[in-house]
Design a protein around this motif. Structure first.
Motif, PDB file in Angstrom:
ATOM      1  N   SER A   1       0.839  -1.189   0.000  1.00  0.00           N
ATOM      2  CA  SER A   1       0.000   0.000   0.000  1.00  0.00           C
ATOM      3  C   SER A   1       0.880   1.246   0.000  1.00  0.00           C
ATOM      4  CB  SER A   1      -0.922   0.016   1.218  1.00  0.00           C
ATOM      5  OG  SER A   1      -0.176   0.174   2.389  1.00  0.00           O
ATOM      6  N   GLY A   2       0.566   2.166  -0.880  1.00  0.00           N
ATOM      7  CA  GLY A   2       1.318   3.399  -0.985  1.00  0.00           C
ATOM      8  C   GLY A   2       2.586   3.283  -1.805  1.00  0.00           C
ATOM      9  N   LEU A   3       2.826   2.117  -2.379  1.00  0.00           N
ATOM     10  CA  LEU A   3       4.048   1.916  -3.153  1.00  0.00           C
ATOM     11  C   LEU A   3       4.079   2.796  -4.393  1.00  0.00           C
ATOM     12  CD1 LEU A   3       6.693   0.381  -3.487  1.00  0.00           C
ATOM     13  CD2 LEU A   3       5.441  -1.349  -4.769  1.00  0.00           C
ATOM     14  N   ALA A   4       2.963   2.914  -5.073  1.00  0.00           N
ATOM     15  CA  ALA A   4       2.927   3.723  -6.297  1.00  0.00           C
ATOM     16  C   ALA A   4       3.282   5.183  -6.000  1.00  0.00           C
ATOM     17  CB  ALA A   4       1.545   3.637  -6.940  1.00  0.00           C
ATOM     18  N   GLU A   5       2.764   5.716  -4.888  1.00  0.00           N
ATOM     19  CA  GLU A   5       3.073   7.089  -4.520  1.00  0.00           C
ATOM     20  C   GLU A   5       4.559   7.254  -4.191  1.00  0.00           C
ATOM     21  OE1 GLU A   5       0.607   5.348  -3.028  1.00  0.00           O
ATOM     22  OE2 GLU A   5      -1.140   6.291  -3.943  1.00  0.00           O
ATOM     23  N   LYS A   6       5.125   6.269  -3.524  1.00  0.00           N
ATOM     24  CA  LYS A   6       6.543   6.330  -3.185  1.00  0.00           C
ATOM     25  C   LYS A   6       7.417   6.261  -4.438  1.00  0.00           C
ATOM     26  CE  LYS A   6       5.782   4.374   1.353  1.00  0.00           C
ATOM     27  NZ  LYS A   6       5.838   3.204   2.174  1.00  0.00           N
ATOM     28  N   VAL A   7       7.027   5.420  -5.397  1.00  0.00           N
ATOM     29  CA  VAL A   7       7.780   5.316  -6.638  1.00  0.00           C
ATOM     30  C   VAL A   7       7.731   6.641  -7.386  1.00  0.00           C
ATOM     31  CG1 VAL A   7       7.830   4.205  -8.909  1.00  0.00           C
ATOM     32  CG2 VAL A   7       7.532   2.820  -6.844  1.00  0.00           C
ATOM     33  N   GLU A   8       6.559   7.246  -7.455  1.00  0.00           N
ATOM     34  CA  GLU A   8       6.438   8.541  -8.133  1.00  0.00           C
ATOM     35  C   GLU A   8       7.260   9.617  -7.430  1.00  0.00           C
ATOM     36  OE1 GLU A   8       5.065   9.244 -11.066  1.00  0.00           O
ATOM     37  OE2 GLU A   8       4.715   7.093 -11.203  1.00  0.00           O
ATOM     38  N   PHE A   9       7.278   9.594  -6.134  1.00  0.00           N
ATOM     39  CA  PHE A   9       8.076  10.552  -5.374  1.00  0.00           C
ATOM     40  C   PHE A   9       9.562  10.387  -5.678  1.00  0.00           C
ATOM     41  CE2 PHE A   9      10.542  11.502  -1.509  1.00  0.00           C
ATOM     42  CZ  PHE A   9      10.284  12.852  -1.413  1.00  0.00           C
ATOM     43  N   VAL A  10      10.028   9.157  -5.704  1.00  0.00           N
ATOM     44  CA  VAL A  10      11.440   8.905  -6.008  1.00  0.00           C
ATOM     45  C   VAL A  10      11.769   9.365  -7.420  1.00  0.00           C
ATOM     46  CG1 VAL A  10      13.166   7.092  -6.349  1.00  0.00           C
ATOM     47  CG2 VAL A  10      11.686   7.031  -4.332  1.00  0.00           C
ATOM     48  N   LYS A  11      10.885   9.113  -8.361  1.00  0.00           N
ATOM     49  CA  LYS A  11      11.112   9.548  -9.748  1.00  0.00           C
ATOM     50  C   LYS A  11      11.224  11.063  -9.819  1.00  0.00           C
ATOM     51  CE  LYS A  11       8.976   5.672 -12.182  1.00  0.00           C
ATOM     52  NZ  LYS A  11       7.857   5.258 -13.039  1.00  0.00           N
ATOM     53  N   ARG A  12      10.330  11.766  -9.093  1.00  0.00           N
ATOM     54  CA  ARG A  12      10.384  13.245  -9.087  1.00  0.00           C
ATOM     55  C   ARG A  12      11.676  13.744  -8.475  1.00  0.00           C
ATOM     56  NH1 ARG A  12       4.906  12.898  -7.234  1.00  0.00           N
ATOM     57  NH2 ARG A  12       5.668  13.475  -5.178  1.00  0.00           N
ATOM     58  N   MET A  13      12.117  13.076  -7.411  1.00  0.00           N
ATOM     59  CA  MET A  13      13.349  13.503  -6.734  1.00  0.00           C
ATOM     60  C   MET A  13      14.579  13.250  -7.613  1.00  0.00           C
ATOM     61  SD  MET A  13      12.283  14.882  -4.058  1.00  0.00           S
ATOM     62  CE  MET A  13      13.758  15.184  -3.161  1.00  0.00           C
ATOM     63  N   GLN A  14      14.543  12.196  -8.412  1.00  0.00           N
ATOM     64  CA  GLN A  14      15.686  11.889  -9.277  1.00  0.00           C
ATOM     65  C   GLN A  14      15.789  12.876 -10.437  1.00  0.00           C
ATOM     66  OE1 GLN A  14      15.068   7.786 -10.318  1.00  0.00           O
ATOM     67  NE2 GLN A  14      16.199   7.049  -8.530  1.00  0.00           N
ATOM     68  N   LYS A  15      14.700  13.493 -10.835  1.00  0.00           N
ATOM     69  CA  LYS A  15      14.714  14.451 -11.939  1.00  0.00           C
ATOM     70  C   LYS A  15      15.331  15.773 -11.541  1.00  0.00           C
ATOM     71  CE  LYS A  15      10.810  12.521 -14.431  1.00  0.00           C
ATOM     72  NZ  LYS A  15       9.477  12.736 -14.937  1.00  0.00           N
ATOM     73  N   ARG A  16      15.445  16.042 -10.267  1.00  0.00           N
ATOM     74  CA  ARG A  16      15.977  17.332  -9.804  1.00  0.00           C
ATOM     75  C   ARG A  16      17.440  17.451 -10.046  1.00  0.00           C
ATOM     76  NH1 ARG A  16      13.174  19.345  -4.325  1.00  0.00           N
ATOM     77  NH2 ARG A  16      11.112  19.496  -5.176  1.00  0.00           N
TER      78      ARG A  16
END
Length: 65
Positions: free
Chosen positions: A50-65
């Motif tokens: 539960s909440g894995l998809a949100e965590k994956v999206e967060f990591v992707k956003r952080m890696q783009k910075r």
């Protein structure tokens, strides 16, 4: 009640050395203790995904910075 703490500690050390569990017994004991903890309400079973998809999206956003 334990009156001689030093004697008790020596007993624990010797007993621990002499009574080794094999892997299967250790795993069975762990599973039984886990079931007791769950049944008493100490551990709440939850969906680990539960909440894995949100965590994956967060990591992707952080890696783009």
């Amino acid at each position: 009640m334990i009156k001689d703490l030093k004697l008790w500690e020596e007993f624990e050390i010797e007993w621990t050395k002499s009574s080794k569990l094999n892997f299967d017994d250790s795993f069975r004991l762990f599973e039984e203790m886990q079931q007791i903890a769950i049944s008493t309400g100490y551990f709440q079973q939850k969906d680990l995904l539960s909440g894995l998809a949100e965590k994956v999206e967060f990591v992707k956003r952080m890696q783009k910075r």
